[in-house]
Design an enzyme around this catalytic site. Sequence first.
Site, short mmCIF file in Angstrom:
data_model
loop_
_atom_site.label_atom_id
_atom_site.label_comp_id
_atom_site.label_asym_id
_atom_site.label_seq_id
_atom_site.Cartn_x
_atom_site.Cartn_y
_atom_site.Cartn_z
N ASP A 176 5.34 -6.11 10.02
CA ASP A 176 6.10 -5.56 10.70
C ASP A 176 6.02 -6.19 11.34
O ASP A 176 6.70 -6.32 12.25
CB ASP A 176 5.58 -4.21 10.51
N ASP B 207 0.55 -2.97 12.07
CA ASP B 207 0.64 -3.35 10.43
C ASP B 207 1.55 -5.05 10.65
O ASP B 207 2.29 -5.19 10.83
CB ASP B 207 2.21 -2.60 10.31
N THR C 279 -1.37 7.38 -0.30
CA THR C 279 -2.96 7.65 -1.43
C THR C 279 -2.99 6.09 -0.77
O THR C 279 -4.47 5.88 -0.65
CB THR C 279 -2.20 6.76 -3.04
N ARG D 256 0.77 -1.31 -0.30
CA ARG D 256 0.25 0.21 -0.14
C ARG D 256 1.15 1.29 0.40
O ARG D 256 2.10 1.52 0.81
CB ARG D 256 -0.90 -0.14 0.83
#
Length: 208
Positions: A202, A199, A107, A103
Amino acid sequence: MKNLIIIDHPLVKRDLTLLRNRKTPSHQFRAILRRTASLMAYEVSRDLRLKEIEIHTPLEKTTGVAVDQQIVLVPILRAGLGLVGGFVEVMPNARVGHIGLFRDEETLKPVDYYFKVPRNLNRALVLLLDPMLATGGSAAAAISFLKERGANTIRLVNLVSAPEGVRIVRKTHPDVVMYTCALDRELNNRGYILPGLGDAGDRMFGTE
Ligand code: PRP
Ligand code: URA
């Protein structure tokens, strides 16, 4: 809810709590995600097609069953990799494709960088794996790529989903059934799921 199946097994709920906890370190996060994936695999394959086969026990002839459906697992890189081990443990004959997407942080649109899937997707049950369904942009793009390659039976398998992502997938791909372990509240202004688990990539790989 239409096209959305929530996997709410008690052991999945327990594991999801461990995964959400920010104190869970990467090595435990990976192990728990793998275990959860196996539990999810049972639910996702509940209606798998079987055929009768004849076998011999040490004592006599009997009939049993074999899976009569090709399965293709397609993790979305990176975080989807965390689900593959648990799925192949219970689906050892599954073939595995890969879709690389990330991603864009500004945006929130998906950027594709890798695509490799097995041939003859049209005959397979394709399980698209990604722990997180947030805006739904990555999943919707991945499903479009798979359809371009001939896939016509696709199930989207997520651990945590946001209502926004569910709505997008339902609208853009109404034929795709979504499986998730939790439908969370909402996205924050950076596109992260609340309460979520952070995340996923991560947390898995320690790249925070
Ligand atoms: C995460 C996640 C999904 C995507 C979901 O990947 O694993 O692929 O975000 O977001 P969306 O529904 O808004 O598209 P990310 O882009 O962080 O890449 P990574 O797994 O390589 O960290
Ligand atoms: N991707 C993640 O890994 N987590 C989120 O909460 C949203 C997108």
